[in-house]
Design a protein around this motif. Structure first.
Motif, PDB file in Angstrom:
ATOM      1  N   SER A   9       1.621  -1.176   0.049  1.00 35.00           N
ATOM      2  CA  SER A   9       0.206   0.086  -0.197  1.00 35.00           C
ATOM      3  C   SER A   9       1.021   1.101   0.297  1.00 35.00           C
ATOM      4  CB  SER A   9      -0.696   0.013   1.203  1.00 35.00           C
ATOM      5  OG  SER A   9      -1.910  -0.711   0.917  1.00 35.00           O
ATOM      6  N   THR A  10       0.289   2.719  -0.838  1.00 32.94           N
ATOM      7  CA  THR A  10       1.217   3.798  -0.327  1.00 32.94           C
ATOM      8  C   THR A  10       1.046   4.918   0.323  1.00 32.94           C
ATOM      9  OG1 THR A  10       0.833   3.937  -3.225  1.00 32.94           O
ATOM     10  CG2 THR A  10       1.023   5.401  -2.355  1.00 32.94           C
ATOM     11  N   LYS A  12      -0.780  11.625  -9.147  1.00 33.26           N
ATOM     12  CA  LYS A  12      -1.602  10.199  -8.021  1.00 33.26           C
ATOM     13  C   LYS A  12      -1.319  11.477  -7.176  1.00 33.26           C
ATOM     14  CE  LYS A  12       0.598   7.014 -11.923  1.00 33.26           C
ATOM     15  NZ  LYS A  12       1.906   6.319 -12.523  1.00 33.26           N
ATOM     16  N   THR A  38      -2.515   9.995  -2.534  1.00 29.68           N
ATOM     17  CA  THR A  38      -3.460   9.968  -1.585  1.00 29.68           C
ATOM     18  C   THR A  38      -3.433  11.063  -0.817  1.00 29.68           C
ATOM     19  OG1 THR A  38      -1.388   9.509  -0.328  1.00 29.68           O
ATOM     20  CG2 THR A  38      -2.053   7.450  -2.068  1.00 29.68           C
ATOM     21  N   GLN A  67      -4.441   0.575  -0.568  1.00 27.95           N
ATOM     22  CA  GLN A  67      -4.749   2.476  -0.996  1.00 27.95           C
ATOM     23  C   GLN A  67      -3.640   2.665  -1.789  1.00 27.95           C
ATOM     24  OE1 GLN A  67      -6.758   5.720   0.954  1.00 27.95           O
ATOM     25  NE2 GLN A  67      -5.724   5.562  -1.149  1.00 27.95           N
ATOM     26  N   GLN A  68      -4.379   3.490  -2.630  1.00 26.91           N
ATOM     27  CA  GLN A  68      -3.088   3.268  -3.870  1.00 26.91           C
ATOM     28  C   GLN A  68      -3.911   4.669  -3.741  1.00 26.91           C
ATOM     29  OE1 GLN A  68      -5.595  -0.155  -6.252  1.00 26.91           O
ATOM     30  NE2 GLN A  68      -5.629   1.648  -7.691  1.00 26.91           N
ATOM     31  N   TYR A  91      -9.436   6.671  -5.340  1.00 27.48           N
ATOM     32  CA  TYR A  91      -8.855   5.510  -4.771  1.00 27.48           C
ATOM     33  C   TYR A  91      -8.704   5.963  -3.041  1.00 27.48           C
ATOM     34  CZ  TYR A  91      -8.163   3.008  -8.726  1.00 27.48           C
ATOM     35  OH  TYR A  91      -8.665   2.435 -10.154  1.00 27.48           O
TER      36      TYR A  91
END
Length: 848
Positions: free
Chosen positions: A230-231, A265, A267, A331-332, A369
């Motif tokens: 996961s990120t 990109k 999160t 989590q991506q 996401y």
């Protein structure tokens, strides 16, 4: 003194005192040049285009803050979110909880909480090179080579128009120069961050000039996710390219083409559990001492308890930013892709008129996401021996969503001057198509660890396989076949005609009047809600949900009038009346696609702009009163859809007048050569009248409860200050440059339904540079800088949500009529987001 009077009276008093001071001194024959000769300190003139023509900031009767290219470097501003530290006190910027790339932007208390819905508009107009950007999505992409960002405060309903009732954020890119030059920069920072940028200006060839810009920005997560693969949270990876061509076939014609593509990109910030059952919710009767109370409904009893205990390993932390999550979850990165093409054409037909055309196509594609809350958000589960490896008890809401937006805009302008009249006239057309979808499957399951006697002693956590195609229409998207919470599509069209004229009655007196007529049309449909396909649903199912497609048209005329007077060459005062308008729409987060009406705003403003002390000091002051009618507010509640209870968010129009009052002040002083001091302050008072809230289940509607709503992300007091010092060293143009800024914001609400406030903040940023080091006789120069943001690593909560600490909304007719049975089975605690930690790095730039 009342709040209504204070904003204007403070500004008027300062205006009168400054008028007397300046009137006592004879005016110089000519204004000071852009830079003083010799070594005398002076403040540079600032040119803005807020009136669709180039004007001196100090002589433009609009409250404007300018973030220029040097400020962008000094503050290490890489994206619009970096303005969230409060460098412009009346400008508020916050990320959407689920993504960093969707920004909430507010000015002067006009702050939409949830403008991420396709049929809902922003309250502040965002413009890039004159092109209106309709969506919040993709706004946090990396900034290209920016000349300046103009923050226009107060309604800009005449010249900017569409949904700019709070003001406008106008981003101006550097245009091709036609001369060979450019720059290359690279930097490295903590959290594995790095930046790379290249900007190239090519020589003019056959009347064509070309400019190319490429950027890359990367940062690892600042809160780690212990789940392998996961990120983590607060990660970003941005990149973009922009190409611009200027065609100048004659001295009277300038035609600018540009194309840009970007990918972001990222999160979200981690949503921490700040407390556990802070209101002491428990089964029993509601009494005067009970604090477990829903603000929008009066329960007589609370049931559904006891409140579930926390899962093993869950950490409650309301005091500090978590560096590693307590329980790992999938989590991506979310991905935003944006692109655009702009053609900006200018033709000087005569000394009296210039014709302009701004044509633009733009689009955004988003795949979300979001698992920012992990185990810190509902649904809650009871960990029992029934939670087995074969049947893990599911939790951890994974918010998946897709959005596709396309827009086309065309604007025609005539700009010029005839004798003593400066004028602007224009026509505007806008066409937008947006579609979205969302799903919220569970992503983690708890498996109980027992002692062999059936007693639970702990838990293991396992990932839940991703959705398996219960909605085949959505396979391949972010939602990827999951049960669809909602999906919608909307087309928005806007037509406008506007004009504004300034009569320079004397060399000192300027009277401006203007108006804009706007016609907005929206056509929208819900395509799914609670996994019901509205295209194939029966009439009875649609009727049970109360569904009607959206087909609305609104017309508005927004006038403005300004009187400006040049008391001296260094003192300018003005009084302004202006209006703004934000289009209505429909809430795609409700099963009936509930429509809501536009909101309208009237603003009264006085201000002064002054230069004094031989242009070593500048002081600007504005006071305003704004009255907003039919304010669009968000109400979260539970309703029945497709035979199940669902949590929805509807937009409603508040009755009465929402009051917004404020004062803004800016002071710049250059006391000695090389030293510049800045101080800015904003006072913002807001008040929304009590709103009657009701709930309906079937044919039963509850008695109205008067509820107080709030304007989020708007501190009563905010201030920013900075110090810049440049010292020549070693001969030539080389300088040591020091920049430091401090930014304060008083605590403010993070949501509009609750009185709960997030934390106050004081953030300090700094930069130390050895600038313009000569590298060769060809003119190449090197600048090396050390920078730090949030120097003292201050930690504060910028968003706090108490909704998971309160009973659920009523879901049955019995609850509506008796008030009995307030459900507390999903009570957990407040959750919130802390700001970004201290970041720092080194950067080198070569200009040529």
């Amino acid at each position: 003194m009342t709040s209504k009077a204070s904003a204007i009276s403070i500004a008027a008093l300062a205006l009168a005192l400054a008028s007397q001071a300046h009137a006592a001194a004879p005016a110089p024959a000519d204004p000071a040049p852009a830079a003083a000769s010799g070594e005398e300190p002076t403040i540079q003139e600032i040119v803005v285009t807020a009136t669709k023509r180039e004007t001196n900031l100090q002589k433009t009767p609009i409250s404007i803050s300018v973030v220029n290219a040097q400020v962008i470097k000094d503050r290490h501003i890489q994206s619009l979110y970096d303005l969230a530290d409060g460098g412009v006190p009346s400008l508020r910027v916050a990320t959407f909880e689920a993504r960093q790339s969707a920004l909430t932007i507010g000015i002067r208390g006009i702050v939409p909480l949830d403008a991420n819905q396709p049929a809902r508009e922003q309250g502040v107009g965002i413009y890039v090179d004159g092109v209106y950007l309709a969506r919040q999505h993709g706004l946090n992409a990396a900034l290209f080579d920016i000349e300046r960002i103009e923050v226009l405060k107060g309604p800009q309903g005449t010249l900017f128009g569409r949904n700019s009732e709070g003001g406008a954020l106008s981003i101006i890119s550097k245009a091709p120069s036609g001369k060979f030059g450019g720059s290359v920069n690279a930097g490295y920072g903590n959290y594995g961050a790095y930046t790379i940028g290249a900007h190239l200006d090519l020589p003019e060839f056959h009347n064509l000039s070309v400019k190319l810009d490429g950027i890359k920005q990367y940062q690892n997560a600042t809160t780690k996710d212990p789940l392998p693969g996961s990120t983590g949270w607060n990660y970003y990876d941005r990149q973009g390219f922009r190409g611009a061509v200027r065609w100048k076939p004659s001295s009277d014609i300038t035609n600018d083409f540009s194309v840009d593509v970007a990918q972001d990109k990222n999160t979200p910030f981690y949503s921490q559990l700040l407390n556990y059952n802070p209101n002491g919710c428990a089964n029993g009767a509601v009494t005067a001492a009970t604090t477990c109370v829903l603000p929008s409904f009066s329960y007589t009893t609370l049931t559904g308890g006891p409140v579930k205990p926390l899962l093993p390993g869950v950490v409650v932390n309301g005091t500090s930013r978590m560096t590693t999550a307590d329980i790992g979850v999938p989590q991506q990165p979310s991905v935003d892709k944006s692109h655009g093409f702009t053609n900006n054409f200018k033709w000087k037909l005569s000394p009296e008129v210039e014709i302009r055309s701004i044509t633009a196509w733009r689009g955004v594609d988003m795949a979300q996401y979001d698992n920012s809350g992990g185990a810190h958000r509902v649904p809650t589960i009871a960990l029992t021996a029934a939670c087995t490896a074969a049947a893990p008890c599911a939790f951890s809401r994974y918010s998946l969503a897709d959005l596709r937006q396309r827009q086309f805009s065309q604007e025609l302008q005539a700009v010029g001057s005839i004798d003593r009249i400066d004028y602007v006239a224009g026509l505007f057309y806008f066409n937008e198509h947006v579609s979205d979808d969302a799903a919220t499957p569970a992503s983690i399951g708890a498996v109980a660890i027992t002692d062999g006697l059936g007693n639970v002693t702990g838990a293991n956590y396992v990932t839940i396989p991703f959705c398996t195609g219960s909605t085949p229409l959505f396979v391949g998207k972010a939602v990827n076949g999951c049960s669809i919470d909602r999906a919608s599509a909307v087309r928005s069209r806007s037509y406008a005609a506007y004009g504004q004229a300034t009569w320079n009655a004397t060399d000192a007196l300027h009277i401006t009047v203007g108006g804009r007529y706007t016609k907005d049309k929206k056509e929208g449909v819900l395509t799914f809600f609670n996994n019901l396909n509205y295209a194939t649903a029966t009439p009875a199912q649609l009727a049970a949900n109360g569904y009607q497609p959206l087909d609305k048209t609104w017309n508005r005329f927004n006038p403005m009038a300004t009187i400006a007077y040049d008391v001296t060459n260094g003192l300018h005062v003005y009084a302004k009346y202006s209006t703004g308008y934000r289009a209505g729409g429909a809430s795609s987060r409700t099963p009936n696609y509930l429509p809501f009406n536009p909101e309208d705003l009237k603003s009264y403003e006085v201000g002064l702009k002054s230069d004094f002390w031989d242009h070593r000091a500048r002081f600007n002051l504005a006071g305003y009163i704004m009255d907003r009618k039919n304010s669009q507010e968000d109400l979260s509640f539970i309703t029945t859809a497709n035979g199940a209870s669902v949590n929805v968010l509807r937009a409603i129009n508040a009755p009465g007048i929402t009051k917004i009052r404020g004062v803004e002040a800016d002071l710049t002083v250059a006391p000695v050569t090389g030293l510049t001091l800045n101080l800015s302050y904003a006072y913002t008072y807001t008040h929304i009248p009590l709103i009657p809230v009701t709930f309906t289940v079937g044919a039963v509607t509850s008695a109205p409860v008067l509820q107080q709503f709030y304007i989020p992300f708007t501190p009563r007091n905010a201030a920013s200050g900075s110090i810049d010092y440049a010292l020549p060293v070693g001969g030539g143009d080389t300088k040591v440059k020091v920049h430091i800024d401090g930014n304060y914001s008083q605590s403010a609400q993070g949501f509009d339904q609750f009185p709960t406030k997030a934390g106050a903040s004081f953030i300090v940023n700094s930069r130390l540079s050895l600038a313009d080091i000569g590298m060769s006789n060809a003119g190449q120069k090197l600048t090396v800088s050390l920078w730090v943001r949030n120097m003292f690593d201050k930690q504060y909560i910028f968003r706090q949500d108490p909704s998971n600490s309160l009973p659920g909304a009523p879901t049955s007719a019995a609850q509506l009529t008796t008030g009995a049975g307030g459900p507390i089975q999903n009570v957990l605690g407040d959750y919130g987001n802390f700001n970004a930690p201290r970041t720092f790095g080194i950067e080198g730039t070569v200009t040529f």
